[in-house]
Write a protein that holds these residues in place. Structure first.
Motif, PDB file in Angstrom:
ATOM      1  N   GLY A 188       3.811   5.554   3.664  1.00  0.00           N
ATOM      2  CA  GLY A 188       4.381   4.664   2.662  1.00  0.00           C
ATOM      3  C   GLY A 188       3.342   3.755   2.047  1.00  0.00           C
ATOM      4  N   VAL A 189       3.806   2.625   1.544  1.00  0.00           N
ATOM      5  CA  VAL A 189       2.954   1.661   0.857  1.00  0.00           C
ATOM      6  C   VAL A 189       2.990   0.338   1.615  1.00  0.00           C
ATOM      7  CG1 VAL A 189       2.438   0.532  -1.336  1.00  0.00           C
ATOM      8  CG2 VAL A 189       3.576   2.765  -1.328  1.00  0.00           C
ATOM      9  N   SER A 190       1.826  -0.117   2.051  1.00  0.00           N
ATOM     10  CA  SER A 190       1.699  -1.434   2.684  1.00  0.00           C
ATOM     11  C   SER A 190       1.229  -2.422   1.625  1.00  0.00           C
ATOM     12  CB  SER A 190       0.699  -1.381   3.841  1.00  0.00           C
ATOM     13  OG  SER A 190       1.163  -0.521   4.866  1.00  0.00           O
ATOM     14  N   VAL A 191       1.992  -3.482   1.439  1.00  0.00           N
ATOM     15  CA  VAL A 191       1.730  -4.438   0.362  1.00  0.00           C
ATOM     16  C   VAL A 191       1.508  -5.828   0.947  1.00  0.00           C
ATOM     17  CG1 VAL A 191       2.614  -5.494  -1.755  1.00  0.00           C
ATOM     18  CG2 VAL A 191       3.173  -3.106  -1.225  1.00  0.00           C
ATOM     19  N   THR A 192       0.425  -6.463   0.527  1.00  0.00           N
ATOM     20  CA  THR A 192       0.152  -7.854   0.881  1.00  0.00           C
ATOM     21  C   THR A 192       0.163  -8.691  -0.389  1.00  0.00           C
ATOM     22  OG1 THR A 192      -1.206  -7.249   2.792  1.00  0.00           O
ATOM     23  CG2 THR A 192      -1.509  -9.462   1.895  1.00  0.00           C
ATOM     24  N   VAL A 193       0.920  -9.766  -0.374  1.00  0.00           N
ATOM     25  CA  VAL A 193       0.970 -10.697  -1.501  1.00  0.00           C
ATOM     26  C   VAL A 193       0.407 -12.035  -1.037  1.00  0.00           C
ATOM     27  CG1 VAL A 193       2.474 -12.011  -3.046  1.00  0.00           C
ATOM     28  CG2 VAL A 193       2.913  -9.585  -2.643  1.00  0.00           C
ATOM     29  N   SER A 194      -0.527 -12.569  -1.809  1.00  0.00           N
ATOM     30  CA  SER A 194      -1.109 -13.872  -1.494  1.00  0.00           C
ATOM     31  C   SER A 194      -1.139 -14.735  -2.745  1.00  0.00           C
ATOM     32  CB  SER A 194      -2.521 -13.708  -0.916  1.00  0.00           C
ATOM     33  OG  SER A 194      -3.345 -12.966  -1.792  1.00  0.00           O
ATOM     34  N   ARG A 195      -1.209 -16.035  -2.526  1.00  0.00           N
ATOM     35  CA  ARG A 195      -1.192 -16.980  -3.636  1.00  0.00           C
ATOM     36  C   ARG A 195      -2.443 -16.817  -4.505  1.00  0.00           C
ATOM     37  NH1 ARG A 195       2.383 -21.242  -2.785  1.00  0.00           N
ATOM     38  NH2 ARG A 195       3.478 -21.117  -0.782  1.00  0.00           N
ATOM     39  N   SER A 196      -2.249 -16.934  -5.816  1.00  0.00           N
ATOM     40  CA  SER A 196      -3.366 -16.803  -6.746  1.00  0.00           C
ATOM     41  C   SER A 196      -2.985 -17.439  -8.076  1.00  0.00           C
ATOM     42  CB  SER A 196      -3.719 -15.329  -6.955  1.00  0.00           C
ATOM     43  OG  SER A 196      -4.759 -15.186  -7.891  1.00  0.00           O
ATOM     44  N   VAL A 197      -3.984 -17.988  -8.766  1.00  0.00           N
ATOM     45  CA  VAL A 197      -3.737 -18.595 -10.073  1.00  0.00           C
ATOM     46  C   VAL A 197      -3.426 -17.518 -11.108  1.00  0.00           C
ATOM     47  CG1 VAL A 197      -4.738 -19.981 -11.935  1.00  0.00           C
ATOM     48  CG2 VAL A 197      -5.187 -20.580  -9.541  1.00  0.00           C
ATOM     49  N   GLU A 198      -4.088 -16.366 -10.988  1.00  0.00           N
ATOM     50  CA  GLU A 198      -3.859 -15.255 -11.896  1.00  0.00           C
ATOM     51  C   GLU A 198      -3.424 -14.028 -11.101  1.00  0.00           C
ATOM     52  OE1 GLU A 198      -7.331 -14.537 -14.196  1.00  0.00           O
ATOM     53  OE2 GLU A 198      -7.196 -16.409 -15.323  1.00  0.00           O
ATOM     54  N   THR A 199      -2.645 -13.179 -11.742  1.00  0.00           N
ATOM     55  CA  THR A 199      -2.172 -11.969 -11.074  1.00  0.00           C
ATOM     56  C   THR A 199      -3.255 -10.901 -11.058  1.00  0.00           C
ATOM     57  OG1 THR A 199       0.165 -12.338 -11.562  1.00  0.00           O
ATOM     58  CG2 THR A 199      -0.526 -10.057 -11.211  1.00  0.00           C
ATOM     59  N   GLU A 200      -3.508 -10.363  -9.875  1.00  0.00           N
ATOM     60  CA  GLU A 200      -4.426  -9.246  -9.705  1.00  0.00           C
ATOM     61  C   GLU A 200      -3.759  -8.221  -8.801  1.00  0.00           C
ATOM     62  OE1 GLU A 200      -8.072 -10.689  -8.131  1.00  0.00           O
ATOM     63  OE2 GLU A 200      -8.590 -11.881  -9.900  1.00  0.00           O
ATOM     64  N   ILE A 201      -3.906  -6.942  -9.147  1.00  0.00           N
ATOM     65  CA  ILE A 201      -3.287  -5.866  -8.373  1.00  0.00           C
ATOM     66  C   ILE A 201      -4.358  -4.862  -7.990  1.00  0.00           C
ATOM     67  CG2 ILE A 201      -1.474  -4.104  -8.335  1.00  0.00           C
ATOM     68  CD1 ILE A 201      -0.250  -5.572 -10.794  1.00  0.00           C
ATOM     69  N   THR A 202      -4.445  -4.545  -6.705  1.00  0.00           N
ATOM     70  CA  THR A 202      -5.371  -3.508  -6.254  1.00  0.00           C
ATOM     71  C   THR A 202      -4.609  -2.484  -5.423  1.00  0.00           C
ATOM     72  OG1 THR A 202      -6.010  -4.670  -4.217  1.00  0.00           O
ATOM     73  CG2 THR A 202      -7.308  -5.124  -6.191  1.00  0.00           C
ATOM     74  N   ALA A 250       0.233 -13.872  -8.462  1.00  0.00           N
ATOM     75  CA  ALA A 250      -0.203 -13.591  -7.094  1.00  0.00           C
ATOM     76  C   ALA A 250      -1.246 -12.487  -7.092  1.00  0.00           C
ATOM     77  CB  ALA A 250       0.990 -13.168  -6.242  1.00  0.00           C
ATOM     78  N   THR A 251      -1.951 -12.403  -5.982  1.00  0.00           N
ATOM     79  CA  THR A 251      -2.800 -11.250  -5.718  1.00  0.00           C
ATOM     80  C   THR A 251      -1.989 -10.255  -4.902  1.00  0.00           C
ATOM     81  OG1 THR A 251      -4.861 -12.517  -5.773  1.00  0.00           O
ATOM     82  CG2 THR A 251      -4.888 -10.428  -4.580  1.00  0.00           C
ATOM     83  N   VAL A 252      -1.858  -9.053  -5.425  1.00  0.00           N
ATOM     84  CA  VAL A 252      -1.104  -7.993  -4.751  1.00  0.00           C
ATOM     85  C   VAL A 252      -2.100  -6.932  -4.299  1.00  0.00           C
ATOM     86  CG1 VAL A 252       0.691  -6.240  -4.985  1.00  0.00           C
ATOM     87  CG2 VAL A 252       0.922  -8.435  -6.179  1.00  0.00           C
ATOM     88  N   THR A 253      -2.178  -6.745  -2.996  1.00  0.00           N
ATOM     89  CA  THR A 253      -3.106  -5.777  -2.422  1.00  0.00           C
ATOM     90  C   THR A 253      -2.299  -4.700  -1.716  1.00  0.00           C
ATOM     91  OG1 THR A 253      -4.707  -7.557  -2.052  1.00  0.00           O
ATOM     92  CG2 THR A 253      -5.099  -5.474  -0.912  1.00  0.00           C
ATOM     93  N   ALA A 254      -2.452  -3.457  -2.157  1.00  0.00           N
ATOM     94  CA  ALA A 254      -1.657  -2.361  -1.599  1.00  0.00           C
ATOM     95  C   ALA A 254      -2.557  -1.265  -1.047  1.00  0.00           C
ATOM     96  CB  ALA A 254      -0.731  -1.785  -2.664  1.00  0.00           C
ATOM     97  N   GLU A 255      -2.091  -0.668   0.036  1.00  0.00           N
ATOM     98  CA  GLU A 255      -2.776   0.469   0.644  1.00  0.00           C
ATOM     99  C   GLU A 255      -1.759   1.574   0.879  1.00  0.00           C
ATOM    100  OE1 GLU A 255      -6.006   0.720   1.314  1.00  0.00           O
ATOM    101  OE2 GLU A 255      -6.547  -1.349   0.759  1.00  0.00           O
ATOM    102  N   THR A 256      -2.151   2.807   0.573  1.00  0.00           N
ATOM    103  CA  THR A 256      -1.260   3.941   0.819  1.00  0.00           C
ATOM    104  C   THR A 256      -2.064   5.223   0.949  1.00  0.00           C
ATOM    105  OG1 THR A 256       0.659   5.184   0.012  1.00  0.00           O
ATOM    106  CG2 THR A 256      -0.879   4.370  -1.659  1.00  0.00           C
ATOM    107  N   PRO A 257      -1.634   6.128   1.825  1.00  0.00           N
ATOM    108  CA  PRO A 257      -2.254   7.452   1.868  1.00  0.00           C
ATOM    109  C   PRO A 257      -1.666   8.395   0.821  1.00  0.00           C
ATOM    110  CG  PRO A 257      -0.589   7.291   3.571  1.00  0.00           C
ATOM    111  CD  PRO A 257      -0.654   5.931   2.908  1.00  0.00           C
TER     112      PRO A 257
END
Length: 278
Positions: free
Chosen positions: A40-54, A76-83
């Motif tokens: 599946g998709v593991s998603v981490t959301v952290s506080r950020s002044v601007e939105t960034e998605i990786t 927010a900063t959205v950091t995702a990992e998936t196979p």
């Protein structure tokens, strides 16, 4: 509230579906059936002044995620990992949208319920044109059957009570927007027949048979995918095409037995969830 939060959303392979347009994005969706996957998709959301998605370390733009954050009035900063590969029928965009909604709710203390967050993610996916039924299926987990379309206020879900090892091979990508944005009358009729078949006999074997029939009747089956499905059948296995992607999914050891170097996972009974709140 915390500085970051983590969510896990199962992958989702659709076997058959309809296209059901409503007056509102949360009424719009699809009926059909699929498999929620332990990959599946593991998603981490952290506080950020601007939105960034990786995604897997690469900066990306994903409209569904941006719409979720806009609906929550959050950057927010959205950091995702998936196979899982993107654009190949695994619900990665839906997973990112739903995971972002769940984790952002925890980080920023919005105090929204699970169904409210699923509704936001579903509406974002529909508006982005990247999916119609993945989000609600990923929230449910297992082998969900979407009997009525739309978000939680409108849909009706059931499921096949079964688990299995799952193998998959990806051959390429298909555009969800291109398929669902065109003439979908034939596709929807095929999806209705497939769903009716599975509702009458809710078994994994029936699901796979209905999925194969749907891909043919909806004119989505590609020659490359058909070759792999036929190889699995000749080896005594059960395989079908994943919607929407050039992907073949098989139960048990179907692809391995046919000589393919398949990725192995399993049906994932739980739905999407917060893993912790940092």
């Amino acid at each position: 509230m915390s500085d970051e939060a983590h969510a896990f959303v199962p992958g989702h392979i659709t076997g058959f579906f309809t296209v059901d347009r409503g007056d509102d994005p949360i009424e719009t969706g699809s009926r059909g059936g699929g498999l929620a996957l332990s990959d599946g998709v593991s998603v981490t959301v952290s506080r950020s002044v601007e939105t960034e998605i990786t995604l897997n370390g690469d900066d990306i733009e994903m409209e569904a995620v941006e719409r979720v954050l806009d609906a929550l009035r959050t950057t927010a900063t959205v950091t995702a990992e998936t196979p899982l590969p993107l654009g190949s029928g695994f619900g990665v965009s839906g997973g990112l949208a739903l995971g972002t909604a769940l984790a952002a709710n925890a980080v920023f203390g919005h105090g929204l319920s699970y169904n409210e967050l699923v509704t936001i993610a579903h509406g974002a996916e529909v508006q982005a044109g990247s999916g119609l039924g993945d989000v609600v299926a990923q929230a449910r987990g297992g082998v969900p059957l979407r009997l009525e379309p739309g978000g939680p206020q409108f849909n009706y879900l059931d499921a096949i009570p079964a688990r299995s090892r799952v193998e998959y091979v990806t051959l390429g990508e298909l555009s969800t927007a291109d398929v669902v944005g065109g003439d979908t009358e034939t596709l929807t009729a095929a999806g209705e027949r497939a769903l009716s078949t599975v509702v009458k006999e809710p078994k994994l074997s029936t699901f796979m048979q209905a999925a194969r029939q749907f891909s043919r009747e909806a004119d989505l089956l590609t020659p490359e995918v058909k070759t792999v499905i036929d190889d699995v059948a000749e080896a005594g296995g059960d395989a079908a095409m994943a919607m929407l992607g050039e992907t073949v999914v098989a139960l048990g050891t179907g692809l391995s037995d046919a000589g393919y170097d398949a990725t192995v996972c399993a049906i994932y009974p739980p739905g999407a969830t917060i893993e912790d709140e940092g």
